[in-house]
Design an enzyme around this catalytic site. Structure first.
Site, PDB file in Angstrom:
ATOM      1  N   THR A  20       0.866  -1.181   0.000  1.00 33.31           N
ATOM      2  CA  THR A  20       0.000   0.000   0.000  1.00 33.31           C
ATOM      3  C   THR A  20       0.901   1.228   0.000  1.00 33.31           C
ATOM      4  O   THR A  20       2.030   1.149   0.474  1.00 33.31           O
ATOM      5  CB  THR A  20      -0.890   0.037   1.270  1.00 33.31           C
ATOM      6  OG1 THR A  20      -1.682  -1.144   1.341  1.00 33.31           O
ATOM      7  CG2 THR A  20      -1.808   1.241   1.282  1.00 33.31           C
ATOM      8  N   ARG A  35     -12.522  -9.033  -3.836  1.00 31.32           N
ATOM      9  CA  ARG A  35     -12.081  -8.674  -2.482  1.00 31.32           C
ATOM     10  C   ARG A  35     -11.677  -7.212  -2.386  1.00 31.32           C
ATOM     11  O   ARG A  35     -11.016  -6.659  -3.266  1.00 31.32           O
ATOM     12  CB  ARG A  35     -10.903  -9.562  -2.087  1.00 31.32           C
ATOM     13  CG  ARG A  35     -10.323  -9.270  -0.692  1.00 31.32           C
ATOM     14  CD  ARG A  35      -9.125  -8.352  -0.732  1.00 31.32           C
ATOM     15  NE  ARG A  35      -8.521  -8.165   0.596  1.00 31.32           N
ATOM     16  CZ  ARG A  35      -7.541  -7.311   0.866  1.00 31.32           C
ATOM     17  NH1 ARG A  35      -7.043  -6.563  -0.103  1.00 31.32           N
ATOM     18  NH2 ARG A  35      -7.066  -7.200   2.086  1.00 31.32           N
ATOM     19  N   VAL A  36     -12.090  -6.544  -1.315  1.00 29.07           N
ATOM     20  CA  VAL A  36     -11.720  -5.164  -1.014  1.00 29.07           C
ATOM     21  C   VAL A  36     -11.134  -5.125   0.388  1.00 29.07           C
ATOM     22  O   VAL A  36     -11.706  -5.703   1.325  1.00 29.07           O
ATOM     23  CB  VAL A  36     -12.935  -4.220  -1.110  1.00 29.07           C
ATOM     24  CG1 VAL A  36     -12.544  -2.804  -0.702  1.00 29.07           C
ATOM     25  CG2 VAL A  36     -13.512  -4.226  -2.516  1.00 29.07           C
ATOM     26  N   ASP A  66      -8.809  -2.731   3.510  1.00 27.83           N
ATOM     27  CA  ASP A  66      -9.092  -1.621   4.426  1.00 27.83           C
ATOM     28  C   ASP A  66      -8.894  -0.245   3.815  1.00 27.83           C
ATOM     29  O   ASP A  66      -9.465   0.734   4.280  1.00 27.83           O
ATOM     30  CB  ASP A  66      -8.207  -1.733   5.672  1.00 27.83           C
ATOM     31  CG  ASP A  66      -6.723  -1.619   5.341  1.00 27.83           C
ATOM     32  OD1 ASP A  66      -6.267  -2.331   4.438  1.00 27.83           O
ATOM     33  OD2 ASP A  66      -6.026  -0.818   5.985  1.00 27.83           O
ATOM     34  N   THR A  93      -1.283   0.559   6.409  1.00 28.17           N
ATOM     35  CA  THR A  93      -0.896  -0.484   5.477  1.00 28.17           C
ATOM     36  C   THR A  93      -0.756  -1.775   6.253  1.00 28.17           C
ATOM     37  O   THR A  93      -0.135  -1.808   7.318  1.00 28.17           O
ATOM     38  CB  THR A  93       0.428  -0.152   4.772  1.00 28.17           C
ATOM     39  OG1 THR A  93       0.859  -1.295   4.011  1.00 28.17           O
ATOM     40  CG2 THR A  93       1.526   0.230   5.743  1.00 28.17           C
ATOM     41  N   GLY A  94      -1.364  -2.841   5.755  1.00 35.18           N
ATOM     42  CA  GLY A  94      -1.255  -4.095   6.484  1.00 35.18           C
ATOM     43  C   GLY A  94      -2.309  -5.094   6.084  1.00 35.18           C
ATOM     44  O   GLY A  94      -2.859  -5.055   4.982  1.00 35.18           O
ATOM     45  N   GLY A 154      -5.535  -6.074   5.666  1.00 40.76           N
ATOM     46  CA  GLY A 154      -6.766  -5.300   5.590  1.00 40.76           C
ATOM     47  C   GLY A 154      -7.935  -5.877   6.350  1.00 40.76           C
ATOM     48  O   GLY A 154      -8.691  -5.144   6.997  1.00 40.76           O
TER      49      GLY A 154
END
Length: 350
Positions: free
Chosen positions: A215, A243-244, A246, A267-268, A270
């Site tokens: 990200t 898929r979506v 965070d 960032t990570g 989600g």
């Protein structure tokens, strides 16, 4: 013997010094380019230098806006757009592929001054997803748009559209092939318009595992005291079913509030950052007088207890950026009106 200074003269001097201080622009910017298993042993000196140069470029783009008196919103967009165009990062040109062999892009922006926000998910033809997110915020009655409709909206407001092959990079394609092979899943046909692998030059980027951690983002404070945040991503390698994560979920991966005194880009993992509402909770903690560094680290630690790793960047009205992470590295950097630009990669860097 020194002559005495009259009260009117002293007051004038004090007011003049105060006016000079007020005329000095006070701004600050912080960025990230993703977090994950990023260790010194995994990067060659050339790769390390390439990432640092890319981060510096993003800082330069954002700080150019802020030094000229521009808004925090313009600054975070400028910084993120530059990273969206850089194949080193999992956003825009350089995004990872879905299991179907597509690049599906997500982004979000938020204006801390009035809590307006915009986000997009699943873009495939809009060159700069962060610009599309801002357009949703400013030129539509909505907060989030997705898929073909989001691309159509972006085109309708004049944002640059590109062939999906524009986002293709050999590095990310090979990452998809590897992930699908390991999972025993079929490998899709190479995308139409993608260059031949024989025509690809040597890529400076290392074969990092960015399945979960890719990200880019920016947070800023401008000289008017306004806070803003922006985040953009290609998501997870081999993601399925639309898929979506965070990033476009306001309050999970992106949030800004002048009232609470924070702007956050995450960032990570989600799925876990969504459940923990990481970005909004950091702001709520800061608004309740928790020190920013503590607020950020507590939220990152809470996400970790759920099973999610990653990092955040945070900006407050004081202009001092905060970084917190639970991984071995996070591409990051900061610059302000009073501090020179600095970039870092590994967790143990100051």
């Amino acid at each position: 013997m020194r002559a005495a200074i009259s009260l009117p003269t002293a007051l004038f001097a004090l007011c003049f010094a105060s006016a000079q201080a007020q005329e000095t622009p006070r701004w600050s910017l912080a960025i990230h380019g993703g977090a994950g298993v990023i260790e010194r042993s995994s990067l060659t000196p050339e790769q390390d230098a390439a990432y640092r140069a890319a981060l510096q470029g993003a800082l330069d783009a954002g700080s150019a806006v802020l030094t000229s008196g521009g808004s925090a919103l313009d600054a975070v967009q400028a910084a993120v757009q530059l990273m969206e165009d850089d194949p080193l990062f999992n956003a825009g040109r350089g995004a990872v592929f879905t299991a179907a062999g597509r690049n599906e892009l997500d982004a979000a922006v938020m204006n801390g001054a009035d809590l307006t926000a915009g986000s997009v998910a699943g873009l495939t033809t809009t060159r700069h997803p962060v610009a599309a997110a801002r357009a949703v915020m400013e030129k539509s009655p909505h907060v989030m748009l997705m898929g073909p409709g989001a691309d159509a909206f972006a085109a309708s407001v004049g944002l640059e559209q590109v062939d999906p092959a524009f986002f293709f990079t050999e590095r990310r394609w090979q990452g998809l092939v590897k992930a699908l092979t390991e999972a025993g899943q079929p490998i899709p046909e190479r995308p139409a318009g993608a260059p031949s692998p024989h025509n690809q030059g040597a890529e400076i980027a290392p074969p990092l595992n960015e399945k979960k951690f890719g990200t880019v983002g920016a947070v800023a404070l401008d000289s008017q005291g306004r806070l803003a945040a922006a985040t953009s991503t290609g998501g997870m390698t081999a993601k399925r079913w639309g898929r979506v994560g965070d990033v476009p979920v306001i309050g999970a991966g992106t949030y800004a509030s002048n009232a609470d005194g924070c702007a956050v880009s995450a960032t990570g993992d989600g799925e876990y950052f969504i459940r923990a509402t990481v970005a909004r909770d950091i702001c709520a903690r800061i608004g309740a007088a928790t020190p920013p560094q503590t607020a950020a680290q507590v939220e990152i630690d809470e996400a970790r207890t759920l099973g999610g790793l990653g990092g955040v960047i945070v900006m407050t009205p004081a202009g001092a950026p905060v970084f917190a992470l639970s991984t071995s590295g996070m591409y990051r950097g900061s610059v302000s009106a009073s501090e020179p630009a600095r970039v870092a990669i590994y967790a143990d860097e100051d």
